[in-house]
Design a protein around this motif. Structure first.
Motif, mmCIF file in Angstrom:
data_model
loop_
_atom_site.group_PDB
_atom_site.id
_atom_site.type_symbol
_atom_site.label_atom_id
_atom_site.label_comp_id
_atom_site.label_asym_id
_atom_site.label_seq_id
_atom_site.Cartn_x
_atom_site.Cartn_y
_atom_site.Cartn_z
ATOM 1 N N GLY A 136 -10.762 -3.843 -9.752
ATOM 2 C CA GLY A 136 -11.236 -5.059 -9.100
ATOM 3 C C GLY A 136 -12.074 -4.722 -7.881
ATOM 4 O O GLY A 136 -11.683 -3.892 -7.059
ATOM 5 N N GLN A 183 -12.385 -8.944 -7.853
ATOM 6 C CA GLN A 183 -11.207 -8.809 -7.008
ATOM 7 C C GLN A 183 -10.864 -10.146 -6.359
ATOM 8 O O GLN A 183 -11.721 -10.826 -5.807
ATOM 9 N N GLY A 204 -5.588 -2.172 -11.628
ATOM 10 C CA GLY A 204 -4.464 -2.811 -12.309
ATOM 11 C C GLY A 204 -3.394 -1.816 -12.712
ATOM 12 O O GLY A 204 -3.694 -0.746 -13.252
ATOM 13 N N TYR A 259 -13.322 -6.143 -12.884
ATOM 14 C CA TYR A 259 -13.063 -7.568 -12.729
ATOM 15 C C TYR A 259 -13.331 -7.956 -11.279
ATOM 16 O O TYR A 259 -13.426 -7.087 -10.403
ATOM 17 N N THR A 261 -2.453 -2.813 -8.402
ATOM 18 C CA THR A 261 -2.336 -4.270 -8.400
ATOM 19 C C THR A 261 -1.575 -4.781 -9.626
ATOM 20 O O THR A 261 -2.004 -4.550 -10.759
ATOM 21 N N GLN A 315 -2.603 -7.263 -13.466
ATOM 22 C CA GLN A 315 -3.920 -6.895 -13.969
ATOM 23 C C GLN A 315 -3.740 -5.774 -14.992
ATOM 24 O O GLN A 315 -2.840 -4.929 -14.859
ATOM 25 N N HIS A 373 -7.895 -1.360 -15.029
ATOM 26 C CA HIS A 373 -9.022 -2.236 -14.736
ATOM 27 C C HIS A 373 -9.227 -2.256 -13.223
ATOM 28 O O HIS A 373 -8.265 -2.348 -12.460
#
Length: 396
Positions: free
Chosen positions: A174, A322, A346, A320, A165, A168, A172
């Motif tokens: 999501g 999503q 990320g 985190y 992703t 991000q 990390h």
């Protein structure tokens, strides 16, 4: 795995995965054309002593790790690229003209290879089996459905995967319970009128004029008819009509997609789409032929499994929440059959997916490999302990 070789350290494994990722990035293959990608993945798994599973599909790789009786957890990575000319300027840019891993599937392949390596070393102690799905054709040709129809989900109790992703921080993870992506439907519309000389439009029926009104009316479908608290996007992405300056053509064409998160909204938009297109065409004395293609449903993460994956992932990576978005992924087709979790990881990039300048960091690979390894082991243990979560799918 052979005991004649010393296992790779985490650093050595990361370096190996980076090499693999660069190779896949340099030689991307489109949907249903990944023959060399398939052979490369098979060679790597075979070198590591991982059992390959039979398949009737010409591309894609399926394998299994584990010798003990128990539940089976599937790990999925998609392997296909996009018809985009790469402009990222990374040292390992695509060497295939007009084809690029602009969605980062090369990072998914390498991560699942890493997860497979780590799990192979734990094979004797696994409380069940891990099914590896290197899936063909996520971007096109309904790859997940091909995998399901090939019987590769037989006996699988749960499935996990992730997508890299942009925007991000690297590594990390999501996660979100419930719906995270949109369902997708595709449409193609041909408007047929009567061609004539451009100086005498009264002698024909102009499909281009009708096309203009179709676009305007369809764009207002979302903004003027849909509950603003219900998410949906209708995009017209391709138009064609005529081939010279002084002829009104007999045919005009447009196509695009509809993205929705709610099943009722999905049906409502389809119903209204057909009425708008047909009645607008009628008002302009042209004929409308509509081809509607029902695509993948929404990715819908199982609440119980998401909680487990979140708990396990938090031990090795920052978490985190999503984001929900209306892009689609055929991972959802697996979730229509068995419970599953589809996460984001990320990649540190600042360019969106499906862009010719797209980049992803190599450093997410070891996080992805760890995500597959740790969560596969945790889910096997939890599924074996909590018998109510085991859902035998031998009938698939």
């Amino acid at each position: 795995m052979s005991t004649n070789h010393k296992p790779l350290s985490k650093k050595q494994l990361e370096e190996t995965l980076i090499q693999y990722r660069h190779h896949f990035h340099e030689y991307p293959k489109l949907a249903n054309r990944g023959f060399k990608t398939t052979e490369t993945i098979k060679a790597i798994l075979t070198k590591w002593g991982i059992k390959l599973l039979p398949t009737n599909l010409k591309t894609g790789v399926f394998a299994e790790i584990g010798t003990n009786v128990g539940p089976t957890v599937a790990l999925r990575a998609d392997i296909d690229a996009l018809p985009i000319q790469e402009e990222s300027d990374v040292p390992f840019s695509s060497k295939v003209p007009g084809v690029m891993h602009a969605c980062g599937h090369d990072t998914h392949i390498a991560s699942l290879l890493g997860g497979a390596y780590l799990l192979k070393q734990l094979e004797a102690s696994l409380p069940g089996k891990v099914r590896l799905l290197f899936q063909l054709s996520e971007e096109d040709k309904e790859g997940a459905l091909q995998v399901i129809n090939d019987g590769q989900l037989k006996g699988v109790n749960a499935i996990i995967g992730f997508h890299n992703t942009p925007h991000q921080p690297i590594g990390h993870v999501g996660l979100r319970s419930g719906i995270t992506t949109g369902a997708i439907d595709k449409f193609k519309v041909t408007l047929t009128g009567v061609g004539t000389h451009a100086s005498a439009p009264q002698n024909g029926e102009d499909p281009i004029a009708a096309l203009g009104y179709e676009i305007t009316e369809l764009q207002s479908l979302i903004s003027r008819e849909l509950d603003p608290f219900k998410a949906a996007v209708l995009s017209i992405t391709h138009l064609s009509a005529g081939n010279t300056w002084n002829v009104i053509p007999s045919i005009a064409f447009f196509e695009g997609t509809v993205r929705t998160a709610d099943k009722n909204v999905r049906q409502e938009i389809k119903d209204r789409f057909f009425k708008i297109v047909n009645y607008t065409a009628l008002a302009h004395n042209v004929k409308a032929d509509i081809n509607w293609y029902a695509g993948d449903p929404s990715v819908d993460n199982d609440p119980t499994l998401t909680k487990i994956v979140k708990d396990e992932t938090a031990k090795f990576a920052p978490i985190y929440v999503q984001e929900q978005q209306l892009g689609s992924d055929d991972f959802s087709c697996y979730q229509d059959i068995i419970p599953g979790v589809y996460a984001n990881i990320g990649n540190g990039g600042q360019v969106s997916l499906h862009n010719s300048h797209f980049t992803a960091s190599d450093h997410l690979l070891i996080v992805g490999a760890t995500f597959f390894e740790k969560n596969a082991v945790r889910l096997l243990k939890d599924l074996k302990t909590n018998h109510q979560r085991v859902n035998n799918n031998d009938s698939l």
